[in-house]
Design a protein around this motif. Structure first.
Motif, PDB file in Angstrom:
ATOM      1  N   VAL A  22      -8.059   5.785  -4.572  1.00 32.64           N
ATOM      2  CA  VAL A  22      -7.813   4.607  -5.416  1.00 32.64           C
ATOM      3  C   VAL A  22      -6.324   4.475  -5.705  1.00 32.64           C
ATOM      4  N   ARG A  23      -5.671   5.571  -6.030  1.00 31.34           N
ATOM      5  CA  ARG A  23      -4.221   5.513  -6.289  1.00 31.34           C
ATOM      6  C   ARG A  23      -3.460   5.114  -5.018  1.00 31.34           C
ATOM      7  N   LEU A  24      -3.895   5.618  -3.875  1.00 28.85           N
ATOM      8  CA  LEU A  24      -3.253   5.237  -2.620  1.00 28.85           C
ATOM      9  C   LEU A  24      -3.365   3.743  -2.370  1.00 28.85           C
ATOM     10  N   ALA A  25      -4.496   3.162  -2.752  1.00 30.09           N
ATOM     11  CA  ALA A  25      -4.689   1.727  -2.545  1.00 30.09           C
ATOM     12  C   ALA A  25      -3.651   0.896  -3.281  1.00 30.09           C
ATOM     13  N   HIS A  26      -3.068   1.446  -4.339  1.00 32.96           N
ATOM     14  CA  HIS A  26      -2.081   0.704  -5.126  1.00 32.96           C
ATOM     15  C   HIS A  26      -0.651   0.913  -4.629  1.00 32.96           C
ATOM     16  N   GLN A  27      -0.476   1.767  -3.628  1.00 31.75           N
ATOM     17  CA  GLN A  27       0.861   2.001  -3.094  1.00 31.75           C
ATOM     18  C   GLN A  27       1.284   0.877  -2.155  1.00 31.75           C
ATOM     19  N   PRO A  28       2.544   0.431  -2.232  1.00 31.91           N
ATOM     20  CA  PRO A  28       3.036  -0.528  -1.231  1.00 31.91           C
ATOM     21  C   PRO A  28       2.916   0.089   0.157  1.00 31.91           C
ATOM     22  N   ARG A  29       2.475  -0.678   1.138  1.00 30.08           N
ATOM     23  CA  ARG A  29       2.299  -0.125   2.477  1.00 30.08           C
ATOM     24  C   ARG A  29       2.412  -1.229   3.527  1.00 30.08           C
ATOM     25  N   ASP A  30       2.763  -0.808   4.720  1.00 24.45           N
ATOM     26  CA  ASP A  30       2.831  -1.739   5.843  1.00 24.45           C
ATOM     27  C   ASP A  30       1.748  -1.432   6.864  1.00 24.45           C
ATOM     28  N   HIS A  31       0.707  -0.715   6.431  1.00 22.44           N
ATOM     29  CA  HIS A  31      -0.430  -0.420   7.288  1.00 22.44           C
ATOM     30  C   HIS A  31      -1.703  -0.705   6.498  1.00 22.44           C
ATOM     31  N   SER A  32      -2.798  -0.958   7.210  1.00 27.80           N
ATOM     32  CA  SER A  32      -4.059  -1.215   6.519  1.00 27.80           C
ATOM     33  C   SER A  32      -4.892   0.059   6.466  1.00 27.80           C
ATOM     34  N   LEU A  33      -5.726   0.141   5.441  1.00 30.30           N
ATOM     35  CA  LEU A  33      -6.562   1.308   5.203  1.00 30.30           C
ATOM     36  C   LEU A  33      -8.029   0.891   5.181  1.00 30.30           C
ATOM     37  N   VAL A  34      -8.839   1.638   5.909  1.00 29.77           N
ATOM     38  CA  VAL A  34     -10.288   1.432   5.899  1.00 29.77           C
ATOM     39  C   VAL A  34     -10.917   2.738   5.432  1.00 29.77           C
ATOM     40  N   VAL A  35     -11.546   2.714   4.266  1.00 32.93           N
ATOM     41  CA  VAL A  35     -12.074   3.935   3.671  1.00 32.93           C
ATOM     42  C   VAL A  35     -13.545   4.103   4.046  1.00 32.93           C
ATOM     43  N   PHE A  36     -13.909   5.313   4.441  1.00 33.02           N
ATOM     44  CA  PHE A  36     -15.287   5.665   4.783  1.00 33.02           C
ATOM     45  C   PHE A  36     -15.848   6.447   3.604  1.00 33.02           C
TER      46      PHE A  36
END
Length: 327
Positions: A22-36
């Motif tokens: 959840v904390r990672l989801a709030h980080q600025p990023r230039d890649h997409s994340l798909v959580v399993f």
């Protein structure tokens, strides 16, 4: 170019993995994340630490802060924070295997993994020695464990062995395999055309010309000579007690240690919070946190997310480098 797409696996649902995601989801990023993961466990973790979370369909590019794309892997039960339930072992393993299969199929550019609870998985009836071994078997790959931070990269010839078994495990084949995989990973994953690798001796003072053990003379030095003849730049065997001096480290791209506690204490002392665990040799990048489930911290919002942040950044960076390589 489309953004790098990473699979994200929280690990043990009762540990700190879900809240770190959840904390990672709030980080600025230039890649997409798909959580399993189980969406209910993620939402419970978000509520517990007071962070909003928006879960979207797995095919949606999740790039906005607080947003994660989701592949739903339901848990058998909803465990209280800090109390792993062996009944969730199949879901933990399924999440790892489905995310990894997505990498093998080309749907994801890499995988980032949180901490798992080995005892809970084994108590759930699944023989499990570690995620590194699980992913290597699934991919049919020969792998090496490397831990890295901003100061040093350390690859291991042997990993989780009793100390009395280490010397017998330092064979010419094992050392050559580790050096080949590490050398290729430094070139392919870190973009270093001609890596310089420091190789530690096994014994104190690197054996002192055979007076403190013959492994350096009989095994390590002949392997290094053969690989140097193939074009590798290998320094050693070096005494482990001085190889990590800052002035020396500046000349090395990685250090190959003979056993777990020879190299990793130095790495963790030099920057535990930003350390990550890489599985070299897989057909895709895999980067994990360098800490456990921290059950005593789960749901309290006090767990340090730095290692997961570093793991995602490292995985994305390696994936971008791999995209530039010839097909």
């Amino acid at each position: 170019m489309t953004p790098v797409r990473l699979a994200l696996v929280p690990g043990e649902p009762a540990g700190i993995g879900p809240e770190l995601c959840v904390r990672l989801a709030h980080q600025p990023r230039d890649h997409s994340l798909v959580v399993f993961a189980d969406p209910l466990q993620l939402q419970r973790a978000a509520d517990a630490i007071g962070q909003p979370l928006r879960l979207v369909d797995a095919d949606t590019p999740a790039l906005r802060p607080g947003e994660l794309a989701l592949v739903e892997i339901p848990n058998a039960v909803a465990p209280p924070f800090g109390q792993p339930d062996p009944r969730n072992a199949p879901a933990v393993i399924r999440a790892l295997q489905e995310a990894a299969q997505g990498c093998l199929d080309g749907r994801f550019d890499g995988i980032v993994t949180g901490p798992v609870h080995k005892a809970a998985i084994n108590e759930g009836g699944i023989a499990y020695s570690g995620t590194t071994e699980l992913l290597a078997e699934q991919a049919g790959a020969d792998v090496v464990m490397m831990l890295a931070n901003d100061v040093v990269r350390v690859a291991l010839v042997t990993t989780h062995l009793p100390l009395r078994a280490v010397a017998d495990a330092i064979t010419p084949d094992a050392l050559a395999r580790t050096l080949h995989i590490t050398h290729e990973a430094l070139r392919r994953d870190f973009g270093i055309p001609a890596p310089v690798i420091a190789v530690l001796g096994l014994n104190p003072h690197a054996g002192e010309a055979g007076h403190l053990g013959r492994e350096e003379l009989d095994v390590i030095e002949p392997v290094l000579a053969a690989l140097r003849a193939q074009g590798m730049t290998l320094v050693g065997p070096l005494p482990a007690d001085t190889a990590f001096l800052p002035a020396k480290l500046r000349g090395f791209d990685a250090v190959v240690a003979m056993y777990h506690d020879q190299g990793l204490p130095v790495l963790k002392f030099s920057g535990f919070e930003r350390a990550v665990n890489l599985t070299l040799g897989l057909p895709y990048p895999r980067v994990a946190v360098d800490h456990g489930t921290a059950l005593e911290l789960a749901g309290k919002g006090t767990a340090d997310p730095s290692s997961l942040f570093a793991a995602a950044d490292t995985c994305a960076r390696i994936a971008r480098i791999r995209r530039t390589l010839p097909a």
